[in-house]
Design an enzyme around this catalytic site. Structure first.
Site, short mmCIF file in Angstrom:
data_model
loop_
_atom_site.label_atom_id
_atom_site.label_comp_id
_atom_site.label_asym_id
_atom_site.label_seq_id
_atom_site.Cartn_x
_atom_site.Cartn_y
_atom_site.Cartn_z
N CYS A 1 -47.55 -35.20 14.25
CA CYS A 1 -48.42 -35.47 15.40
C CYS A 1 -49.25 -34.26 15.81
O CYS A 1 -50.10 -34.36 16.69
CB CYS A 1 -47.61 -35.98 16.58
N SER B 1 -15.30 -22.54 -30.90
CA SER B 1 -15.72 -23.32 -29.72
C SER B 1 -15.21 -24.75 -29.90
O SER B 1 -14.38 -25.00 -30.77
CB SER B 1 -17.23 -23.28 -29.57
N LEU B 2 -15.71 -25.66 -29.11
CA LEU B 2 -15.19 -27.03 -29.16
C LEU B 2 -16.32 -28.02 -29.33
O LEU B 2 -17.41 -27.82 -28.80
CB LEU B 2 -14.49 -27.36 -27.84
N LYS C 1 -11.20 -27.89 -18.27
CA LYS C 1 -12.14 -27.00 -18.95
C LYS C 1 -12.76 -26.13 -17.86
O LYS C 1 -13.63 -26.60 -17.10
CB LYS C 1 -13.19 -27.81 -19.71
N GLU D 1 -6.09 -30.32 -20.59
CA GLU D 1 -6.26 -29.13 -19.75
C GLU D 1 -7.61 -29.18 -19.04
O GLU D 1 -8.54 -29.81 -19.55
CB GLU D 1 -6.25 -27.86 -20.63
N CYS E 1 -44.01 -38.63 19.52
CA CYS E 1 -44.44 -38.34 18.14
C CYS E 1 -44.12 -39.54 17.26
O CYS E 1 -42.99 -40.04 17.26
CB CYS E 1 -43.69 -37.10 17.65
N CYS F 1 -46.32 -29.77 14.68
CA CYS F 1 -45.56 -30.84 14.05
C CYS F 1 -46.41 -31.43 12.92
O CYS F 1 -47.58 -31.76 13.13
CB CYS F 1 -45.24 -31.92 15.08
N LYS G 1 -16.89 -33.52 -21.56
CA LYS G 1 -17.68 -32.87 -20.51
C LYS G 1 -17.94 -33.83 -19.35
O LYS G 1 -18.20 -35.01 -19.56
CB LYS G 1 -19.03 -32.43 -21.08
N TYR H 1 -5.08 -19.79 -21.95
CA TYR H 1 -4.78 -21.10 -22.52
C TYR H 1 -4.45 -21.12 -24.00
O TYR H 1 -4.05 -22.15 -24.52
CB TYR H 1 -5.88 -22.12 -22.21
N LYS I 1 -6.18 -31.63 -26.40
CA LYS I 1 -5.71 -30.89 -27.58
C LYS I 1 -4.52 -31.59 -28.20
O LYS I 1 -3.62 -32.02 -27.47
CB LYS I 1 -5.28 -29.47 -27.17
N CYS J 1 -40.12 -30.72 17.34
CA CYS J 1 -41.42 -31.18 17.79
C CYS J 1 -41.19 -31.62 19.24
O CYS J 1 -40.29 -32.43 19.50
CB CYS J 1 -41.90 -32.36 16.94
N ASP K 1 -14.87 -23.61 -15.87
CA ASP K 1 -16.27 -23.21 -16.03
C ASP K 1 -16.40 -21.71 -15.80
O ASP K 1 -16.81 -21.25 -14.74
CB ASP K 1 -17.14 -23.99 -15.04
N ASP L 1 0.83 -1.21 0.00
CA ASP L 1 0.00 0.00 0.00
C ASP L 1 0.86 1.26 0.00
O ASP L 1 0.53 2.25 -0.65
CB ASP L 1 -0.93 0.01 1.22
S1 IVH Z 1 -9.84 -24.22 -25.98
C1 IVH Z 1 -10.37 -23.57 -30.31
N1 IVH Z 1 -9.21 -24.64 -23.49
O1 IVH Z 1 -14.70 -24.05 -23.13
C2 IVH Z 1 -10.07 -23.46 -28.88
N2 IVH Z 1 -11.38 -23.81 -23.98
O2 IVH Z 1 -16.68 -25.46 -24.98
C3 IVH Z 1 -11.27 -23.52 -28.07
N3 IVH Z 1 -12.75 -23.41 -21.99
O3 IVH Z 1 -15.44 -21.54 -25.42
C4 IVH Z 1 -11.09 -23.28 -26.67
N4 IVH Z 1 -11.26 -24.02 -20.51
O4 IVH Z 1 -14.72 -20.84 -23.09
C5 IVH Z 1 -10.17 -24.24 -24.34
N5 IVH Z 1 -8.52 -25.03 -21.31
C6 IVH Z 1 -9.45 -24.62 -22.18
C7 IVH Z 1 -10.70 -24.17 -21.73
C8 IVH Z 1 -11.65 -23.78 -22.67
C9 IVH Z 1 -12.47 -23.56 -20.68
C10 IVH Z 1 -14.05 -22.98 -22.52
C11 IVH Z 1 -13.96 -21.91 -23.57
C12 IVH Z 1 -14.63 -22.47 -24.77
C13 IVH Z 1 -15.44 -23.58 -24.22
C14 IVH Z 1 -15.61 -24.65 -25.28
#
Ligand code: IVH
Length: 676
Positions: A416, A83-84, A117, A115, A436, A413, A319, A231, A295, A431, A119, A38
């Protein structure tokens, strides 16, 4: 000249503060105190007050914007934010790899990166000449929203790269993709604070992170404990690594937080093993993962494999089963427990969570309903995770239509009709009628359970039936049941009645500790019952024990001591004990037995068991250790003598190591036992 020196000091300060930010927020390893930090900030601010022209966007003071925006501008992503494709089990993952091998045979020998995934929410971070320029949401993958000022507030995101890095050349334009999330511990703290301030708790980390990123006023975002894991490099105009694993190392090297749980796999076998171990590993992390991402490590091969729609072929998300779903709470039911405690539960419109249909979920206690403002008719978020009983997280307010009903604790209750009352100092409502029928059923159920008198064949349905038929008014009545009573009852043929009567007769031989457990005295579980049995050797003595005598026993505090004494003082309980004695249920410990193993290495020693044992169930190992004169405790402390560790042990074995407690594996334990 003087100004030059001051400017140098200012620049150094900036660097120093950014370094400490990185130590604290990325590495979780602060090297100076908060107050020292600080002080540095105060000094920096002073320079900026006198020389506002010095301020650049990477100054640590520039994280929180002052002016809220009225809306988010659109940002075109430099390339599509893909996306995946999803896999739901190992079969899908195997099929994915086989498809790839058919397209390109070199996949057969490829390395993979696995890796978590995370959330959270995808963000794209644009750095120009090493400075953070813009941050965007994913949007539709082509156009996202400009949330730069909100992203700037996330302390683990570097405003400038590289941090103390001379080795790597950074491309002029670098677009990093990552996931913004809130850790579980930060989420808990945040919710605790909300409740302390009389505000409503947030539903789950992901929704809270999403809401926080979409605040028009970044000073609000700054108060939320957002984090990032990077990532991928989405795009760049310079040289970048050729493999995903090196990308992760590169990102780490230039100051981004990268999950330490990612792994490089030399072969596909390892990928499958990891996909298995991640099912339980997910519970040990401080952030929520909804799957793993697998990957292809070689980014050239990945590119060559191309896309299907918006999904790159070279990666797949496996998933995990979902753990939370939204459904309607149609009613609040109330259970009456063994001690009369009333426990509310939600009756739900059936919903499938992670492959199981959930129709009911716990609401913990009445205070929980009011704290979370859960109303009858609400749509609620229900969580079902691992071994935990499904529970209602809270209402989803967007679904409210005004027809929901605020719940009221009943005056009577539900079983009873007797008066209900909140005991001073407790959250629970009770109760107050010890006769009871609901309490009686629970008491009987507990009495006959495996932990107690273990009367095989006397399940809940039969207990309920016998209570309904007025054959059981208390636990002692079990021993007065006759063939005449049972035969003729619905579902009772001669054989079944004979078996039940035999099991009842056999239970008279149960040891004293089981008998004490079976009585269901509040606060007296299996461990304490064993302790009481060893100390008092029969119920005549235990029933006369004073609080002072009880307090000497390990694990008994004033509350439990009072509860035990009060239990024996109650006329109804005395009557039940008299009846039990009359019918011959009065186990004793032979004094010889107590000292039998006095010299064994187990006598008097405190054991904690963790993980799964090959030879014993939890109950069996408990019984064995206690039979051999040892004690079982549920948590590791300085008082623990041995921690017996099985497969997949929990944190208890780490704690044991930390405290220097003796750790035994099952084999060593077996040897110890055999030597006795
Ligand atoms: S790779 C082409 N790596 O999951 C590369 N995605 O269902 C695509 N996510 O939209 C993403 N952890 O928001 C990748 N280690 C990870 C991830 C990751 C979370 C999410 C990301 C993506 C969704 C795909």
């Amino acid at each position: 000249m003087i100004n030059n020196n001051l400017f140098e000091r200012y620049e150094k300060l900036k660097e120093e503060i950014n370094f400490h930010n990185y130590q604290y927020h990325v590495l979780d390893h602060p090297v100076i105190s908060d107050s020292h930090f600080d002080k540095l900030l105060v000094e920096l601010r002073k320079y900026e007050e006198t020389h506002p022209e010095w301020i650049t966007s990477d100054s640590p003071t520039q994280r929180v914007g002052i002016v809220p925006t009225s809306k988010f501008e659109k940002i075109n992503h430099p390339v599509s934010v893909l996306s995946l494709a999803n896999a739901f089990d190992q079969k899908d993952v195997i099929a994915w790899r086989e498809r790839l091998i058919r397209l390109d045979s070199s996949v057969a020998d490829a390395q993979f990166v696995v890796e978590p995934k995370i959330d959270g929410l995808t963000v794209v971070l644009h750095y120009k000449n090493g400075l953070f320029l813009q941050g965007a949401t994913r949007g539709n993958g082509e156009v996202g929203e400009d949330i730069t000022s909100n992203i700037r507030t996330i302390r683990s995101i570097p405003l400038k790269i590289p941090i103390n890095n001379k080795k790597i050349k950074i491309p002029v334009n670098l677009f990093v993709r990552g996931e913004v999330f809130i850790s579980l511990s930060d989420f808990e703290n945040l919710n605790r604070k909300m409740l302390e301030n009389g505000e409503k708790a947030y539903l789950n980390p992901r929704n809270t992170a999403a809401g926080s990123l979409r605040q028009l006023d970044s000073s609000i975002t700054a108060q939320r404990p957002l984090r990032l894991f990077a990532y991928t490099i989405l795009a760049s105009d310079g040289e970048i690594p050729e493999s995903q694993w090196e990308v992760l190392e590169f990102l780490k090297e230039i100051g981004f937080p990268v999950s330490e749980t990612s792994e490089l796999c030399d072969g596909f076998e390892q990928v499958l093993e990891l996909s298995e171990s991640w099912q339980s590993r997910r519970d040990q992390l401080n952030f929520e993962v909804d799957g793993i991402v697998i990957k292809i490590n070689d980014l050239y091969l990945d590119k060559k494999l191309g896309f299907v729609g918006k999904d790159p072929r070279g990666s797949i998300a496996m998933k995990f089963p979902a753990r939370e779903e939204i459904t309607r709470l149609s009613e609040i039911g109330i259970n009456v427990g063994r001690t009369g405690v009333l426990t509310p539960y939600a009756i739900l419109e059936p919903v499938e969570i992670g492959g199981v249909v959930v129709k009911q979920a716990t609401l913990h206690n009445f205070d929980y309903i009011f704290e979370k403002d859960i109303r009858v008719g609400d749509h609620v978020l229900v969580k079902r995770a691992g071994d935990v009983i499904p529970y209602v997280i809270g209402p989803v307010l967007d679904f409210r239509n005004g027809r929901e009903r605020v719940f009221k604790v009943p005056d009577q209750c539900p079983t009873c009709g007797s008066h209900v009352q909140q005991v001073i100092g407790e959250v629970a409502w009770y109760c107050m009628n010890t006769a009871c029928p609901a309490q009686l059923v629970r008491n009987l159920e507990y009495f006959v359970a495996r932990t107690g008198m273990d009367i095989v064949g006397m399940g809940i349905k039969i207990v309920e039936q016998l209570v309904e038929e007025k054959l059981l008014g208390d636990v002692a009545d079990i021993y007065r049941l006759s063939m005449d009573d049972l035969i003729g009852l619905e579902g009772f043929a001669t054989k079944k009645a004979e078996n039940l009567l035999e099991a009842i007769e056999n239970s008279k031989q149960k040891p004293l500790n089981k008998f004490i457990t079976a009585l269901g005295i509040k606060g007296v579980g299996e461990v304490m019952a064993s302790e009481l049995a060893r100390t008092f050797s029969n119920l005549d003595k235990l029933s006369k024990a004073t609080e002072e005598q009880l307090l000497i026993i390990e694990g008994i505090g004033p509350n439990i001591a009072t509860q035990i004494v009060e239990w024996f003082e109650q006329e109804r309980n005395q009557q039940i004990l008299r009846k039990l004695k009359e019918v011959g249920v009065w186990p004793q410990i032979e004094t010889d037995n107590i000292t039998r193993n006095d010299n064994s290495p187990i006598t008097g020693k405190v054991f904690v068991v963790t993980g799964t044992l090959a030879q014993y169930s939890r109950n069996e190992i408990k019984e064995l250790i206690e039979k051999l004169g040892g004690k079982i405790s549920s948590s590791v402390s300085n008082k623990t003598d041995f921690v017996l560790v099985g497969e997949n042990p929990g944190s208890k074995s780490d704690k044991a190591r930390e405290l220097g407690v003796n750790i035994l594996d099952e084999e060593t334990f077996e040897k110890m036992v055999k030597e006795l």
